[in-house]
Design a protein around this motif. Sequence first.
Motif, PDB file in Angstrom:
ATOM      1  N   ALA A   1     -13.728  -7.479   7.413  1.00 26.41           N
ATOM      2  CA  ALA A   1     -13.357  -6.488   6.511  1.00 26.41           C
ATOM      3  C   ALA A   1     -12.468  -5.469   6.885  1.00 26.41           C
ATOM      4  CB  ALA A   1     -14.762  -5.997   5.665  1.00 26.41           C
ATOM      5  N   SER A   2     -12.755  -4.934   7.992  1.00 26.56           N
ATOM      6  CA  SER A   2     -11.782  -3.745   8.301  1.00 26.56           C
ATOM      7  C   SER A   2     -10.386  -4.375   8.311  1.00 26.56           C
ATOM      8  CB  SER A   2     -12.126  -3.171   9.814  1.00 26.56           C
ATOM      9  OG  SER A   2     -13.512  -2.846   9.743  1.00 26.56           O
ATOM     10  N   ALA A   3     -10.059  -5.637   9.219  1.00 23.40           N
ATOM     11  CA  ALA A   3      -8.805  -6.163   9.090  1.00 23.40           C
ATOM     12  C   ALA A   3      -8.291  -6.514   7.611  1.00 23.40           C
ATOM     13  CB  ALA A   3      -8.636  -7.287   9.904  1.00 23.40           C
ATOM     14  N   ARG A   4      -8.969  -6.978   6.769  1.00 22.75           N
ATOM     15  CA  ARG A   4      -8.713  -7.403   5.586  1.00 22.75           C
ATOM     16  C   ARG A   4      -8.222  -6.560   4.616  1.00 22.75           C
ATOM     17  NH1 ARG A   4     -11.990 -11.637   1.554  1.00 22.75           N
ATOM     18  NH2 ARG A   4     -10.413 -11.988   0.149  1.00 22.75           N
ATOM     19  N   PHE A   5      -9.294  -5.472   4.581  1.00 18.96           N
ATOM     20  CA  PHE A   5      -8.971  -3.982   3.965  1.00 18.96           C
ATOM     21  C   PHE A   5      -7.445  -3.425   4.370  1.00 18.96           C
ATOM     22  CE2 PHE A   5     -13.466  -2.743   2.207  1.00 18.96           C
ATOM     23  CZ  PHE A   5     -13.605  -3.937   1.813  1.00 18.96           C
ATOM     24  N   GLY A   6      -7.222  -3.244   5.498  1.00 20.44           N
ATOM     25  CA  GLY A   6      -5.914  -2.599   6.119  1.00 20.44           C
ATOM     26  C   GLY A   6      -5.104  -3.695   5.519  1.00 20.44           C
ATOM     27  N   ALA A   7      -5.074  -4.954   5.620  1.00 17.16           N
ATOM     28  CA  ALA A   7      -3.907  -5.478   5.404  1.00 17.16           C
ATOM     29  C   ALA A   7      -3.734  -5.518   3.671  1.00 17.16           C
ATOM     30  CB  ALA A   7      -4.283  -6.997   5.941  1.00 17.16           C
TER      31      ALA A   7
ATOM     32  N   ALA B   1      -2.902  -2.625   8.755  1.00 17.15           N
ATOM     33  CA  ALA B   1      -1.987  -1.962   7.837  1.00 17.15           C
ATOM     34  C   ALA B   1      -0.508  -1.899   8.090  1.00 17.15           C
ATOM     35  CB  ALA B   1      -2.465  -0.630   7.544  1.00 17.15           C
ATOM     36  N   GLU B   2      -0.443  -1.952   9.671  1.00 19.06           N
ATOM     37  CA  GLU B   2       0.967  -1.922  10.086  1.00 19.06           C
ATOM     38  C   GLU B   2       1.737  -3.449   9.612  1.00 19.06           C
ATOM     39  OE1 GLU B   2       2.971   0.231  11.968  1.00 19.06           O
ATOM     40  OE2 GLU B   2       1.258   1.638  11.683  1.00 19.06           O
ATOM     41  N   PHE B   3       1.180  -4.346   9.315  1.00 21.36           N
ATOM     42  CA  PHE B   3       1.711  -5.580   8.858  1.00 21.36           C
ATOM     43  C   PHE B   3       2.255  -5.414   7.218  1.00 21.36           C
ATOM     44  CE2 PHE B   3      -0.707  -6.537  12.312  1.00 21.36           C
ATOM     45  CZ  PHE B   3       0.375  -7.374  13.059  1.00 21.36           C
ATOM     46  N   GLY B   4       2.134  -4.483   6.924  1.00 22.08           N
ATOM     47  CA  GLY B   4       2.518  -4.050   5.383  1.00 22.08           C
ATOM     48  C   GLY B   4       3.025  -2.750   5.592  1.00 22.08           C
TER      49      GLY B   4
ATOM     50  N   ASP C   1      -4.021   4.008  -0.256  1.00 19.33           N
ATOM     51  CA  ASP C   1      -5.352   3.408  -0.131  1.00 19.33           C
ATOM     52  C   ASP C   1      -5.894   2.753   1.143  1.00 19.33           C
ATOM     53  OD1 ASP C   1      -5.739   4.186  -2.652  1.00 19.33           O
ATOM     54  OD2 ASP C   1      -5.178   2.186  -3.450  1.00 19.33           O
ATOM     55  N   VAL C   2      -4.860   3.077   2.120  1.00 19.63           N
ATOM     56  CA  VAL C   2      -5.215   2.466   3.507  1.00 19.63           C
ATOM     57  C   VAL C   2      -6.535   3.295   4.130  1.00 19.63           C
ATOM     58  CG1 VAL C   2      -4.212   1.936   5.944  1.00 19.63           C
ATOM     59  CG2 VAL C   2      -2.873   1.445   4.006  1.00 19.63           C
TER      60      VAL C   2
ATOM     61  N   MET D   1      -4.637  -3.615   1.563  1.00 20.73           N
ATOM     62  CA  MET D   1      -4.236  -2.082   1.044  1.00 20.73           C
ATOM     63  C   MET D   1      -2.878  -1.707   1.317  1.00 20.73           C
ATOM     64  SD  MET D   1      -6.612  -0.785  -1.050  1.00 20.73           S
ATOM     65  CE  MET D   1      -6.420  -2.690  -1.595  1.00 20.73           C
ATOM     66  N   SER D   2      -2.384  -2.156   2.470  1.00 21.06           N
ATOM     67  CA  SER D   2      -1.039  -2.051   2.943  1.00 21.06           C
ATOM     68  C   SER D   2       0.056  -2.838   2.237  1.00 21.06           C
ATOM     69  CB  SER D   2      -0.809  -1.992   4.397  1.00 21.06           C
ATOM     70  OG  SER D   2      -0.690  -3.324   4.918  1.00 21.06           O
ATOM     71  N   GLY D   3      -0.506  -3.902   1.478  1.00 20.18           N
ATOM     72  CA  GLY D   3       0.521  -4.798   0.877  1.00 20.18           C
ATOM     73  C   GLY D   3       1.010  -5.940   1.640  1.00 20.18           C
ATOM     74  N   ALA D   4       0.399  -6.119   2.806  1.00 20.63           N
ATOM     75  CA  ALA D   4       0.786  -7.365   3.568  1.00 20.63           C
ATOM     76  C   ALA D   4       0.730  -8.856   3.005  1.00 20.63           C
ATOM     77  CB  ALA D   4      -0.256  -7.377   4.940  1.00 20.63           C
ATOM     78  N   PRO D   5       1.563  -9.625   3.399  1.00 18.04           N
ATOM     79  CA  PRO D   5       1.397 -10.813   2.820  1.00 18.04           C
ATOM     80  C   PRO D   5       0.198 -11.672   2.784  1.00 18.04           C
ATOM     81  CG  PRO D   5       3.584 -10.521   4.100  1.00 18.04           C
ATOM     82  CD  PRO D   5       2.447  -9.415   4.413  1.00 18.04           C
ATOM     83  N   ALA D   6       0.020 -12.569   1.840  1.00 21.26           N
ATOM     84  CA  ALA D   6      -1.518 -13.236   1.776  1.00 21.26           C
ATOM     85  C   ALA D   6      -1.852 -14.079   2.977  1.00 21.26           C
ATOM     86  CB  ALA D   6      -1.402 -14.107   0.849  1.00 21.26           C
ATOM     87  N   ASP D   7      -0.830 -14.693   3.798  1.00 24.04           N
ATOM     88  CA  ASP D   7      -0.877 -15.422   4.909  1.00 24.04           C
ATOM     89  C   ASP D   7      -1.378 -14.413   6.058  1.00 24.04           C
ATOM     90  OD1 ASP D   7       1.394 -14.659   5.049  1.00 24.04           O
ATOM     91  OD2 ASP D   7       2.321 -16.237   6.219  1.00 24.04           O
TER      92      ASP D   7
END
Length: 329
Positions: free
Chosen positions: A183-189, A63-66, A72-73, A191-197
């Motif tokens: 899934a943990s990494a994907r959910f954190g990214a 989540a720190e990348f967003g 929702d994080v 829900m934080s609004g991190a870029p798709a890449d």
Amino acid sequence: MSGLGVLFEDPALEARVSAGVEKVEARLLEATRAPEPFIAEAAAHLLNAGGKRFRPLIAMLAAEFGDPSRDDVVPAAVVVELTHLATLYHDDVMDEADKRRGAPSANARWDNSLAILVGDFLFAQVSELVSHLGPEMVRIQAQTFSRLVRGQIRETLGPQDGDTALGHYLGVVADKTGSLIAASARFGAKMSGAPADVETALTEFGERIGSAFQLADDIIDIASETGDSGKTPGTDLREGVPTLPTLLAQKSMDAADARLLDLLARPLTDDEELAEALALLRVHPAMDEARAIVQTEADAARTLLAQLPDNPARRALYDVCDVVVTRLG
């Protein structure tokens, strides 16, 4: 700060991640509550036994990348950890396990039927939680759960035509452990609004480090005297469950390994035979080979991190890779 001993060079990052994991812990307790006292007690049984909370840690770092402060994080991290917790109830029934995290397993404390039903209750709680995160998250959760179940079915059936024992096992590990940490990494990214890449790279990272994490536990189950994997050392040997070191040892054509191969061919319910097998395995080349496989998985995960922006969270994830390997001693 985590049960893994990950180091943070940035105090502000450590404070945010610690606070996030603490919020996840509180929400997990909320999710296990029920009007019926027995259900509440049984649902919280394994939660109260502790755990490394590796999955929430990964979610918080991703989540720190967003924007990690988004509402929702934390619920997303709860979804993944609660899914993991629910699978433990079912896994212990499948494995006929007596202990989990040093405490009696739910099936040992009560019985198989109740343990299965409590796992089902927790899965229902997961479904309700994820429904508040939107249709896309429901879809991802369903896909992840499908992989978990397929992995369990493949493990139960064993290798099929065209499978090698080792290849089959590595596939099961990817489905049962890698998928949920991905899934943990994907959910954190997400829900934080991190870029798709960034989300894609973090998801792939989670898959690789998740598999490395489980394979490291396989080695610790044999090499450790203290039960660092959350189980009594040698539990898998006692139950005749194949793991990375035993599968590698069973490939040996050396006549000197005849006794070890005989022991590995069956569950080791006799304490003396179990101790003998552990002693033989601990000095066997298969252990170094297994460590090399874990190192390869961790190195692959590290390579994926190079695609991410250089920030304190990325450096903490590099440390996660190091810790997974250094746990092996």
